[in-house]
Motif scaffolding. Structure first.
Motif, PDB file in Angstrom:
ATOM      1  N   ARG A  88       0.848  -1.186   0.000  1.00  0.00           N
ATOM      2  CA  ARG A  88       0.000   0.000   0.000  1.00  0.00           C
ATOM      3  C   ARG A  88       0.883   1.234   0.000  1.00  0.00           C
ATOM      4  NH1 ARG A  88      -2.718  -1.068   4.082  1.00  0.00           N
ATOM      5  NH2 ARG A  88      -4.788  -1.496   3.248  1.00  0.00           N
ATOM      6  N   ASN A  93      -3.401  -4.545  -4.165  1.00  0.00           N
ATOM      7  CA  ASN A  93      -3.940  -3.451  -3.354  1.00  0.00           C
ATOM      8  C   ASN A  93      -4.252  -2.240  -4.230  1.00  0.00           C
ATOM      9  OD1 ASN A  93      -4.284  -1.273  -1.430  1.00  0.00           O
ATOM     10  ND2 ASN A  93      -3.328  -2.609   0.076  1.00  0.00           N
ATOM     11  N   GLU A 109      -4.574   0.719  -3.495  1.00  0.00           N
ATOM     12  CA  GLU A 109      -3.878   1.920  -3.052  1.00  0.00           C
ATOM     13  C   GLU A 109      -2.378   1.858  -3.346  1.00  0.00           C
ATOM     14  OE1 GLU A 109      -4.843   3.088   0.947  1.00  0.00           O
ATOM     15  OE2 GLU A 109      -6.893   2.336   0.770  1.00  0.00           O
TER      16      GLU A 109
END
Length: 305
Positions: free
Chosen positions: A92, A145, A147
């Motif tokens: 992330r 992920n 992000e």
């Protein structure tokens, strides 16, 4: 077809229990968060491969040893002529490449997933050759992920970004997958060679006397658990669990953390922080375990033993 579903490793479970019952050292806490994040990422990727309709074999979280070196494969998918090897990452935040090295947003150099993939591919190809199988191995670093952002990535590298996951799964779905006895033989051989645990993995130091005792919630791990009749109720998240189930869960926690300890009524009663009446603990143990010894020397073992 998922023939080896993902499961929490013994090491991950121990870290999880220790994180609940003691203050981990910074390095141990970082290791736990890394294990937790990795497992969550692999679970997500498994949820995608579970939807594949083609006739393929999916194997998750494989651990092999070859020539004294252990290597792990997050996800392996066997098709007709190719094997898809996936290094799953749940990073992330912002990352970047510079001068051939991989850095996080703080400028700290991190292990390069591409190097990890290259090493894993090499070891797996050697293993296939040793076993007498010939397949084209196609490896990818799969970032799951949403992000995650990567700057200055080298061109034409085997990376799947979060925005490419759906396209990647459609590509896998379209791969030729006419499997036969050769594929089944490979599958069985790989499963037989899989190591349940990494013999070289290290664990934090811990002692029974320094660990927090008490009933914990099976969902949020809170100690705010009270017994209400036949159920344990978490005061933080509201989760309810049968008292019997909760006690048995705490017994398995004890057995994993302290395999040399004999399971006794007093030990389980103390581990649960006195939250469940001693006589009730004893009845539950008698119902689910074999009794060994007599009177004050009584302890309990699994019935299959």
């Amino acid at each position: 077809m998922n023939l080896k579903p993902l499961a929490e490793s013994k090491r991950f479970k121990i870290y999880h229990f220790l994180n609940t019952r003691m203050e981990l050292l910074p390095d141990d806490r970082w290791n736990y968060q890394k294990l937790k994040s990795g497992f969550e990422g692999e679970l997500f990727f498994q949820s995608l491969t579970d939807k594949l309709q083609c006739n393929c074999y999916v194997l998750n979280d494989l651990l092999f040893e070859l020539n004294g070196t252990t290597f792990q494969i997050d996800s392996l998918i066997i098709f007709q002529d190719i094997i898809s090897l996936n290094e799953v990452k749940n990073f992330r935040g912002d990352f970047f490449y510079q001068d051939g090295k991989f850095y996080d947003s703080n400028g700290k150099e991190r292990k390069d997933p591409l190097v990890q993939l290259e090493n894993c591919e090499s070891m797996f190809r050697q293993l296939l050759e040793k076993l007498g199988f010939k397949f084209t191995v196609i490896g990818k670093v799969v970032h799951v992920n949403p992000e995650f952002t990567l700057y200055q990535a080298p061109l034409k590298v085997p990376i799947i970004f979060p925005t490419q996951l759906n396209t990647y799964m459609r590509k896998l779905e379209a791969a030729p997958a006419a499997l036969n006895s050769k594929h089944r033989k490979l599958l069985e051989k790989l499963l037989s060679l899989h190591l349940a645990e990494n013999p070289y993995a290290k664990l934090p130091d811990y002692e029974y006397g320094k660990m927090r005792k008490g009933l914990t919630c099976g969902i949020c791990c809170s100690f705010q658990v009270s017994v209400n009749g036949q159920r344990c109720v978490c005061g933080d998240c509201g989760h309810e669990e049968k008292v019997e189930s909760a006690v048995l869960r705490h017994v398995e926690e004890l057995r994993l953390l302290f395999p040399d300890f004999k399971v006794t009524t007093n030990l389980v009663f103390e581990w649960c922080g006195g939250g469940v009446d001693r006589k009730r603990v004893h009845r539950i143990l008698c119902n689910h375990f074999n009794i060994v010894g007599e009177r004050r020397w009584v302890y309990f073992v699994h019935k299959q033993q």
